[in-house]
Design a protein around this motif. Structure first.
Motif, PDB file in Angstrom:
ATOM      1  N   PRO A 192      69.950  73.182  21.925  1.00 57.74           N
ATOM      2  CA  PRO A 192      68.963  72.156  22.278  1.00 57.74           C
ATOM      3  C   PRO A 192      67.829  72.151  21.267  1.00 57.74           C
ATOM      4  CG  PRO A 192      68.712  74.064  23.688  1.00 57.74           C
ATOM      5  CD  PRO A 192      69.949  74.310  22.882  1.00 57.74           C
TER       6      PRO A 192
ATOM      7  N   THR B 277      69.527  75.604  28.894  1.00 52.44           N
ATOM      8  CA  THR B 277      69.898  74.485  29.760  1.00 52.44           C
ATOM      9  C   THR B 277      68.684  73.851  30.417  1.00 52.44           C
ATOM     10  OG1 THR B 277      70.313  76.056  31.567  1.00 52.44           O
ATOM     11  CG2 THR B 277      72.189  75.394  30.224  1.00 52.44           C
TER      12      THR B 277
ATOM     13  N   TYR C  35      65.524  71.001  28.297  1.00 60.83           N
ATOM     14  CA  TYR C  35      65.625  69.550  28.357  1.00 60.83           C
ATOM     15  C   TYR C  35      64.391  68.907  28.965  1.00 60.83           C
ATOM     16  CZ  TYR C  35      70.388  70.639  27.175  1.00 60.83           C
ATOM     17  OH  TYR C  35      71.495  71.127  26.550  1.00 60.83           O
TER      18      TYR C  35
ATOM     19  N   THR D  81      70.548  66.040  30.494  1.00 67.31           N
ATOM     20  CA  THR D  81      71.680  65.457  29.798  1.00 67.31           C
ATOM     21  C   THR D  81      72.378  64.460  30.721  1.00 67.31           C
ATOM     22  OG1 THR D  81      73.197  67.163  30.573  1.00 67.31           O
ATOM     23  CG2 THR D  81      72.017  67.585  28.516  1.00 67.31           C
TER      24      THR D  81
ATOM     25  N   TYR E  30      69.416  62.567  25.414  1.00 68.04           N
ATOM     26  CA  TYR E  30      69.166  63.981  25.224  1.00 68.04           C
ATOM     27  C   TYR E  30      70.420  64.819  25.410  1.00 68.04           C
ATOM     28  CZ  TYR E  30      65.508  67.475  24.612  1.00 68.04           C
ATOM     29  OH  TYR E  30      64.695  68.449  24.112  1.00 68.04           O
ATOM     30  N   GLY E  31      70.440  65.919  24.702  1.00 66.83           N
ATOM     31  CA  GLY E  31      71.533  66.876  24.738  1.00 66.83           C
ATOM     32  C   GLY E  31      71.374  67.803  23.556  1.00 66.83           C
ATOM     33  N   SER E  32      72.370  68.618  23.273  1.00 66.72           N
ATOM     34  CA  SER E  32      72.326  69.448  22.073  1.00 66.72           C
ATOM     35  C   SER E  32      72.211  68.546  20.851  1.00 66.72           C
ATOM     36  CB  SER E  32      73.587  70.310  21.985  1.00 66.72           C
ATOM     37  OG  SER E  32      73.652  71.197  23.085  1.00 66.72           O
TER      38      SER E  32
ATOM     39  N   GLU F 144      75.316  66.567  19.454  1.00 57.61           N
ATOM     40  CA  GLU F 144      76.252  65.863  20.320  1.00 57.61           C
ATOM     41  C   GLU F 144      75.764  64.498  20.785  1.00 57.61           C
ATOM     42  OE1 GLU F 144      75.070  67.624  24.724  1.00 57.61           O
ATOM     43  OE2 GLU F 144      76.537  68.705  23.518  1.00 57.61           O
ATOM     44  N   ILE F 145      74.612  64.044  20.307  1.00 51.12           N
ATOM     45  CA  ILE F 145      74.013  62.834  20.874  1.00 51.12           C
ATOM     46  C   ILE F 145      74.666  61.545  20.393  1.00 51.12           C
ATOM     47  CG2 ILE F 145      71.781  63.922  21.295  1.00 51.12           C
ATOM     48  CD1 ILE F 145      70.762  62.595  18.752  1.00 51.12           C
TER      49      ILE F 145
ATOM     50  N   ALA G 238      79.934  61.386  26.427  1.00 48.96           N
ATOM     51  CA  ALA G 238      78.920  62.310  26.933  1.00 48.96           C
ATOM     52  C   ALA G 238      79.203  63.740  26.503  1.00 48.96           C
ATOM     53  CB  ALA G 238      78.863  62.235  28.460  1.00 48.96           C
ATOM     54  N   GLY G 239      78.130  64.514  26.407  1.00 43.89           N
ATOM     55  CA  GLY G 239      78.266  65.944  26.129  1.00 43.89           C
ATOM     56  C   GLY G 239      78.793  66.252  24.741  1.00 43.89           C
TER      57      GLY G 239
ATOM     58  N   GLU H  27      78.855  70.822  31.891  1.00 45.54           N
ATOM     59  CA  GLU H  27      79.669  70.636  30.691  1.00 45.54           C
ATOM     60  C   GLU H  27      80.731  71.730  30.607  1.00 45.54           C
ATOM     61  OE1 GLU H  27      81.326  69.122  28.729  1.00 45.54           O
ATOM     62  OE2 GLU H  27      79.974  68.438  27.143  1.00 45.54           O
TER      63      GLU H  27
END
Length: 333
Positions: free
Chosen positions: A93, A143, A147, A158, A186-188, A191-192, A239-240, A285
Motif C-alpha cells: 500500500p 490492510t 487504506y 479497496t 485505492y489498493g496496492s 494493482e490499480i 479488482a485487486g 483478496e
C-alpha cells in the motif's frame, strides 16, 4: 586420396540455444511493469518512486552481501533481485513505511531465495512470500489503516474490501475506473490499473517471455467462477491484484510448472482458490495466497503431467495383491 579440407568441432549439448538470457528476461519484465508504475506515480505521487527505490535497493544489496559472505558468485547483474524488489513494492500500500520495504526485501531474498540455493531453486515466488510475511506480521499496516485516505481521490477501502463488507455498495468504483486506474481507485500501488498491467502482460507474451496459458486460464477461471456465483466477472477481473498476479507472479519460471498441461492445471487451481477466498474467506483478496499454495503444488503437478518421451515404452503398472487371470509371471530362478 586427399583428405577433406574442413574441421569438425565437437562440443557438448545443448546445440540449440535460446536468444534470451536471464538478464534480458528480467529486463523485459521491468519494461512490462513500467506502465503500471507510471499509473501508480500519476495517482500516488513521488512516494511511489521512494517505495520502489527502497525495495529494489534493499533486494539488490541483500543478494550481493549474502553471495559475498557465502563466497558464491555475485549475480546481481542478472536483474532478478531488481524484479523481486519491484514486484514487492507494487504489492505494498502507498502508506507502507520504509522499514517495511527493507524487511520485506530482505525476507524475499535472504529467506525465500538464497536459503534455498539462489535463483532457480526457490520453491515459491519471493515477492509474494514477502508480502504474505508482511501481512502476517503487520496486518493493520498492510490492510486496515493502510487504506485511510490521504487525498480526496483516494477511497477508504479497496473495492474488494467494500464488496466483502457489503455495507455501502454504492461506494464501489465503476468497472471503467478500475480498468483505467487513473481516478485513484485505492489498493496496492501496482494493482490499480488493469489496463496498464494488461499492456505489460501482452508485451511479455508477444516477446515470448511468458506462456499465454497461465494468465489466460487463470483469468478465465476467475471469470467463469464469478459468473457461476452470480457476481460481475468484469469487476473481479479488474479488482485487486489479479492482473498483477496472473501476468507477473503466477508465471514465475521457477515456481510454476513447465509442462503445457501442468500450466493449465496450475492456472485453474490459482483461479479457483482466488475466488473461494474472495467469496467465502475471511480476507477480501485471494491472489497472493492462491499463487503461493499452487507454487507448493507445482512440483507434483509437473510430475503428474510430464509427457512421455517419444519412443519410450509405457511404464508397467505395478499391482498389489493377486494378479489378473492370464497374466504371465516371470519367476527369477
Amino acid at each position: 586420396m586427399n583428405k577433406p579440407n574442413f574441421t569438425l568441432t565437437v562440443s557438448s549439448s545443448p546445440h540449440i540455444r535460446a536468444s534470451h538470457s536471464t538478464a534480458s528476461i528480467m529486463q523485459n519484465v521491468v519494461v512490462a511493469l513500467l506502465p503500471a508504475l507510471a499509473v501508480a506515480g500519476y495517482v500516488f505521487g513521488l512516494r511511489t518512486l521512494m517505495l520502489v527505490a527502497v525495495c529494489v535497493a534493499s533486494a539488490v544489496i541483500t543478494e550481493g552481501v549474502i553471495q559475498k559472505l557465502t563466497k558464491r558468485p555475485v549475480t546481481i547483474g542478472d536483474w532478478s533481485a531488481v524484479v523481486t524488489g519491484l514486484l514487492l513494492a507494487l504489492n505494498l500500500p502507498i502508506n507502507a513505511t520504509w522499514w517495511m520495504c527493507v524487511i520485506g526485501s530482505v525476507f524475499a531474498i535472504a529467506i525465500v531465495k538464497q536459503c534455498f540455493g539462489g535463483l532457480g531453486h526457490n520453491f515459491m515466488n519471493p515477492a509474494l512470500a514477502a508480502r504474505a510475511f508482511l501481512v502476517a506480521s503487520w496486518p493493520t499496516r498492510m490492510t486496515g489503516s493502510a487504506y485511510i485516505p490521504t487525498m480526496d481521490t483516494f477511497t477508504s477501502a479497496t473495492p474488494l474490501g467494500i464488496l466483502k463488507e457489503g455495507v455501502d455498495l454504492s461506494a464501489l468504483p465503476s468497472n471503467l475506473d478500475m480498468f483505467l486506474g487513473v481516478s485513484g481507485v485505492y489498493g496496492s500501488i501496482g494493482e490499480i490499473s488493469a489496463l496498464a498491467l494488461l499492456i505489460g502482460g501482452i508485451y511479455l507474451i508477444a516477446k515470448k517471455i511468458i506462456s499465454w496459458r497461465i494468465p489466460v486460464f487463470y483469468l478465465g477461471t476467475v471469470a467463469v467462477f464469478a459468473l457461476a456465483a452470480g457476481q460481475d466477472p468484469i469487476f473481479h477481473l479488474c479488482a485487486g491484484g489479479l492482473m498483477l498476479g496472473a501476468f507477473f507472479m503466477a508465471t514465475d519460471y521457477v515456481s510454476s510448472p513447465s509442462t503445457p498441461v501442468g500450466q493449465i492445471v496450475y492456472a485453474v487451481g490459482c483461479g479457483l482458490i482466488t475466488m473461494i477466498i474472495r467469496l467465502w474467506g475471511g480476507y477480501p483478496e485471494g491472489v497472493s495466497y492462491s499463487i503461493l499454495l499452487m507454487n507448493v503444488a507445482a512440483p507434483l503437478i509437473e510430475r503428474l503431467t510430464k509427457p512421455r518421451i517419444y519412443g519410450a515404452p509405457k511404464k508397467e503398472r505395478k499391482g498389489f495383491g493377486k494378479k489378473k487371470t492370464g497374466e504371465v509371471e516371470a519367476d527369477v530362478q
